[in-house]
Design a protein around this motif. Sequence first.
Motif, PDB file in Angstrom:
ATOM      1  N   THR A  66      27.428  33.510  27.695  1.00 41.64           N
ATOM      2  CA  THR A  66      27.301  32.794  26.465  1.00 41.64           C
ATOM      3  C   THR A  66      27.854  33.600  25.577  1.00 41.64           C
ATOM      4  OG1 THR A  66      25.219  31.682  26.542  1.00 41.64           O
ATOM      5  CG2 THR A  66      26.224  31.359  24.618  1.00 41.64           C
ATOM      6  N   ILE A  67      28.514  34.454  24.964  1.00 43.13           N
ATOM      7  CA  ILE A  67      28.974  35.821  24.194  1.00 43.13           C
ATOM      8  C   ILE A  67      30.351  35.313  24.591  1.00 43.13           C
ATOM      9  CG2 ILE A  67      29.852  37.650  23.799  1.00 43.13           C
ATOM     10  CD1 ILE A  67      26.546  38.916  23.729  1.00 43.13           C
ATOM     11  N   ALA A  68      30.926  35.281  25.996  1.00 43.09           N
ATOM     12  CA  ALA A  68      31.952  35.120  26.358  1.00 43.09           C
ATOM     13  C   ALA A  68      33.014  33.471  26.229  1.00 43.09           C
ATOM     14  CB  ALA A  68      32.169  35.211  28.402  1.00 43.09           C
ATOM     15  N   GLY A  69      32.074  33.176  25.987  1.00 40.22           N
ATOM     16  CA  GLY A  69      32.582  31.964  25.605  1.00 40.22           C
ATOM     17  C   GLY A  69      32.882  31.759  24.170  1.00 40.22           C
ATOM     18  N   LEU A  70      32.153  32.753  23.229  1.00 40.35           N
ATOM     19  CA  LEU A  70      32.626  32.352  22.110  1.00 40.35           C
ATOM     20  C   LEU A  70      33.385  34.139  21.425  1.00 40.35           C
ATOM     21  CD1 LEU A  70      28.913  33.244  20.285  1.00 40.35           C
ATOM     22  CD2 LEU A  70      30.607  31.161  20.757  1.00 40.35           C
ATOM     23  N   VAL A  71      33.721  34.808  22.320  1.00 37.63           N
ATOM     24  CA  VAL A  71      35.815  35.384  22.617  1.00 37.63           C
ATOM     25  C   VAL A  71      35.692  35.323  23.184  1.00 37.63           C
ATOM     26  CG1 VAL A  71      33.582  37.303  21.150  1.00 37.63           C
ATOM     27  CG2 VAL A  71      34.275  37.196  23.515  1.00 37.63           C
ATOM     28  N   GLY A  74      38.925  37.867  23.118  1.00 36.24           N
ATOM     29  CA  GLY A  74      38.729  39.131  23.505  1.00 36.24           C
ATOM     30  C   GLY A  74      37.946  39.385  25.169  1.00 36.24           C
ATOM     31  N   LYS A  75      36.821  39.742  25.016  1.00 34.64           N
ATOM     32  CA  LYS A  75      36.422  39.891  26.446  1.00 34.64           C
ATOM     33  C   LYS A  75      35.019  40.643  26.629  1.00 34.64           C
ATOM     34  CE  LYS A  75      37.350  43.988  29.032  1.00 34.64           C
ATOM     35  NZ  LYS A  75      37.907  44.913  30.014  1.00 34.64           N
ATOM     36  N   VAL A  76      33.676  40.226  27.226  1.00 34.11           N
ATOM     37  CA  VAL A  76      32.932  40.607  27.827  1.00 34.11           C
ATOM     38  C   VAL A  76      32.269  42.373  28.900  1.00 34.11           C
ATOM     39  CG1 VAL A  76      30.108  40.207  27.524  1.00 34.11           C
ATOM     40  CG2 VAL A  76      31.532  38.792  26.371  1.00 34.11           C
ATOM     41  N   VAL A  77      31.398  43.165  29.070  1.00 25.99           N
ATOM     42  CA  VAL A  77      31.034  43.634  29.833  1.00 25.99           C
ATOM     43  C   VAL A  77      30.147  43.946  30.030  1.00 25.99           C
ATOM     44  CG1 VAL A  77      31.281  46.070  30.663  1.00 25.99           C
ATOM     45  CG2 VAL A  77      33.354  45.087  29.522  1.00 25.99           C
ATOM     46  N   ILE A  78      29.370  42.700  31.414  1.00 27.89           N
ATOM     47  CA  ILE A  78      28.035  43.001  31.487  1.00 27.89           C
ATOM     48  C   ILE A  78      27.955  44.078  32.921  1.00 27.89           C
ATOM     49  CG2 ILE A  78      27.038  41.593  32.916  1.00 27.89           C
ATOM     50  CD1 ILE A  78      28.170  38.899  31.447  1.00 27.89           C
ATOM     51  N   ARG A  90      27.999  37.115  38.238  1.00 28.06           N
ATOM     52  CA  ARG A  90      29.314  36.711  38.748  1.00 28.06           C
ATOM     53  C   ARG A  90      28.677  35.268  38.909  1.00 28.06           C
ATOM     54  NH1 ARG A  90      29.242  41.987  39.928  1.00 28.06           N
ATOM     55  NH2 ARG A  90      28.402  41.786  42.856  1.00 28.06           N
ATOM     56  N   ASP A  91      28.518  34.727  40.058  1.00 28.68           N
ATOM     57  CA  ASP A  91      27.660  33.437  40.386  1.00 28.68           C
ATOM     58  C   ASP A  91      27.997  31.857  38.991  1.00 28.68           C
ATOM     59  OD1 ASP A  91      28.306  34.381  43.102  1.00 28.68           O
ATOM     60  OD2 ASP A  91      26.273  33.955  43.771  1.00 28.68           O
ATOM     61  N   ASN A  92      27.379  32.814  38.491  1.00 26.10           N
ATOM     62  CA  ASN A  92      26.915  31.865  36.936  1.00 26.10           C
ATOM     63  C   ASN A  92      28.585  31.903  36.560  1.00 26.10           C
ATOM     64  OD1 ASN A  92      24.246  31.748  37.270  1.00 26.10           O
ATOM     65  ND2 ASN A  92      23.197  32.951  37.071  1.00 26.10           N
ATOM     66  N   ALA A  93      28.841  32.674  36.548  1.00 21.85           N
ATOM     67  CA  ALA A  93      29.928  32.328  36.032  1.00 21.85           C
ATOM     68  C   ALA A  93      31.119  31.575  36.035  1.00 21.85           C
ATOM     69  CB  ALA A  93      30.956  34.449  35.318  1.00 21.85           C
ATOM     70  N   ALA A  94      31.296  32.260  37.661  1.00 20.32           N
ATOM     71  CA  ALA A  94      32.389  30.794  38.268  1.00 20.32           C
ATOM     72  C   ALA A  94      31.806  29.809  38.240  1.00 20.32           C
ATOM     73  CB  ALA A  94      32.347  31.329  40.084  1.00 20.32           C
ATOM     74  N   LYS A  95      30.414  29.259  38.166  1.00 21.12           N
ATOM     75  CA  LYS A  95      30.287  27.755  37.910  1.00 21.12           C
ATOM     76  C   LYS A  95      30.267  27.667  37.056  1.00 21.12           C
ATOM     77  CE  LYS A  95      25.659  28.729  40.516  1.00 21.12           C
ATOM     78  NZ  LYS A  95      24.523  28.582  41.050  1.00 21.12           N
ATOM     79  N   LYS A  96      30.411  28.288  35.517  1.00 20.12           N
ATOM     80  CA  LYS A  96      31.327  27.649  34.495  1.00 20.12           C
ATOM     81  C   LYS A  96      32.420  28.091  34.113  1.00 20.12           C
ATOM     82  CE  LYS A  96      26.456  28.747  33.257  1.00 20.12           C
ATOM     83  NZ  LYS A  96      25.470  29.867  32.257  1.00 20.12           N
ATOM     84  N   GLY A  97      33.096  28.257  34.874  1.00 22.64           N
ATOM     85  CA  GLY A  97      34.793  28.582  34.842  1.00 22.64           C
ATOM     86  C   GLY A  97      34.851  30.341  33.631  1.00 22.64           C
ATOM     87  N   ILE A  98      34.164  30.791  33.793  1.00 24.27           N
ATOM     88  CA  ILE A  98      33.508  31.749  32.872  1.00 24.27           C
ATOM     89  C   ILE A  98      34.781  33.210  33.418  1.00 24.27           C
ATOM     90  CG2 ILE A  98      32.969  33.701  31.403  1.00 24.27           C
ATOM     91  CD1 ILE A  98      30.970  31.888  31.351  1.00 24.27           C
ATOM     92  N   THR A  99      35.769  33.557  32.867  1.00 26.08           N
ATOM     93  CA  THR A  99      36.955  34.536  33.434  1.00 26.08           C
ATOM     94  C   THR A  99      37.317  35.747  32.613  1.00 26.08           C
ATOM     95  OG1 THR A  99      38.976  33.301  32.523  1.00 26.08           O
ATOM     96  CG2 THR A  99      38.228  32.970  35.089  1.00 26.08           C
ATOM     97  N   ASN A 100      36.584  35.728  31.172  1.00 22.45           N
ATOM     98  CA  ASN A 100      37.046  37.034  30.133  1.00 22.45           C
ATOM     99  C   ASN A 100      35.649  37.742  30.550  1.00 22.45           C
ATOM    100  OD1 ASN A 100      35.974  34.821  28.983  1.00 22.45           O
ATOM    101  ND2 ASN A 100      36.250  35.502  27.009  1.00 22.45           N
ATOM    102  N   TYR A 101      35.249  38.364  31.812  1.00 25.36           N
ATOM    103  CA  TYR A 101      34.327  39.045  31.320  1.00 25.36           C
ATOM    104  C   TYR A 101      34.853  40.405  33.057  1.00 25.36           C
ATOM    105  CZ  TYR A 101      32.260  37.019  35.855  1.00 25.36           C
ATOM    106  OH  TYR A 101      32.434  37.405  37.162  1.00 25.36           O
ATOM    107  N   GLU A 102      33.534  40.594  32.840  1.00 24.02           N
ATOM    108  CA  GLU A 102      33.941  41.835  34.031  1.00 24.02           C
ATOM    109  C   GLU A 102      32.320  42.316  34.185  1.00 24.02           C
ATOM    110  OE1 GLU A 102      35.635  46.164  32.870  1.00 24.02           O
ATOM    111  OE2 GLU A 102      36.473  44.993  32.050  1.00 24.02           O
ATOM    112  N   THR A 103      31.638  42.459  35.125  1.00 26.65           N
ATOM    113  CA  THR A 103      30.399  42.871  35.863  1.00 26.65           C
ATOM    114  C   THR A 103      30.403  45.012  36.134  1.00 26.65           C
ATOM    115  OG1 THR A 103      30.243  42.653  37.574  1.00 26.65           O
ATOM    116  CG2 THR A 103      29.291  40.942  36.559  1.00 26.65           C
ATOM    117  N   LEU A 104      29.336  45.462  35.655  1.00 27.97           N
ATOM    118  CA  LEU A 104      29.626  47.141  36.434  1.00 27.97           C
ATOM    119  C   LEU A 104      28.206  47.542  36.181  1.00 27.97           C
ATOM    120  CD1 LEU A 104      31.588  50.088  36.644  1.00 27.97           C
ATOM    121  CD2 LEU A 104      31.202  49.672  33.912  1.00 27.97           C
TER     122      LEU A 104
END
Length: 281
Positions: A66-71, A74-78, A90-104
């Motif tokens: 949700t934060i990714a949609g507000l920045v 910018g980007k979000v590191v999850i 990652r599956d949730n991000a793909a469904k919502k078309g969110i790309t400005n994030y990464e997971t670690l």
Amino acid sequence: MDAQLEQIREQQKETWNKFSAGWRKWDDFTMHWLRPMGEEIIGALDLQPTDVVLDVAAGTGEPGLTIAGLVPNGKVVITDLAEQMLAVARDNAAKKGITNYETLVCDVSELPFADASFDAVSCRFGFMFFPDMLLAAREMVRVLKPGGKLAAAVWSVPEKNFWITAIMSTISHHMQLPAPPPGAPGMFRCGSPGFLAGLFRQAGLHNVAEQEVTGTLNCGTHEDYWRFMNEVAAPVVFALSKADEATREKIRQEVFALLDEKLPGKTTSLPYGTVVVSGTK
């Protein structure tokens, strides 16, 4: 980190990976339930469109996605200990078309980031499970830029969380559960008023604020509640795995009777209480 704390960390990793399938199944339901705490965290962070944000112990991705949609610029590191939980994110991000994030996958006690890397840090329902909570807070503050904000949500005291005490108290009446060691990770470890705020101050934050967020877990039916708790709540699954079928059924019936007794209108809407604490570096 000493050997005992490392053991706790590894147990946490194993538990959350194990329960990732249940969290995936119930993700829409659970994220709707927990949204108010995410919204309170987001409000406290005072986000800007270009912010780089760290979401710690994010599990299946919230509030980070949700934060990714507000920045958008910018980007979000999850981050999380459990890779299988982040796979859901990652599956949730793909469904919502969110790309400005990464997971670690990483440990909050040893964040792999340089000092002052993030404009804001969020953490929803992670602190209670960190082996060394003060070390975790200090690591989050270390990677936060001067003037940046940290906000976290934790469960309040048991008396305000009938959604979990209804079933755990009934289990305890029928089974001899081992008492956790003092200070061990647990749901209500940070619930006392002022506890997490004190940790934040010890970690170097100022302008620390504490906000209570309450609501209900709306399950629809008693059966749905029982199924949800048996697929998502690790303490419930662990305890009931030690019970024979007759004891499990007796516990189930007594839980349903308790719900009928305590809930107005006989609807399975169980109260919860949380605390959201924020501070500025």
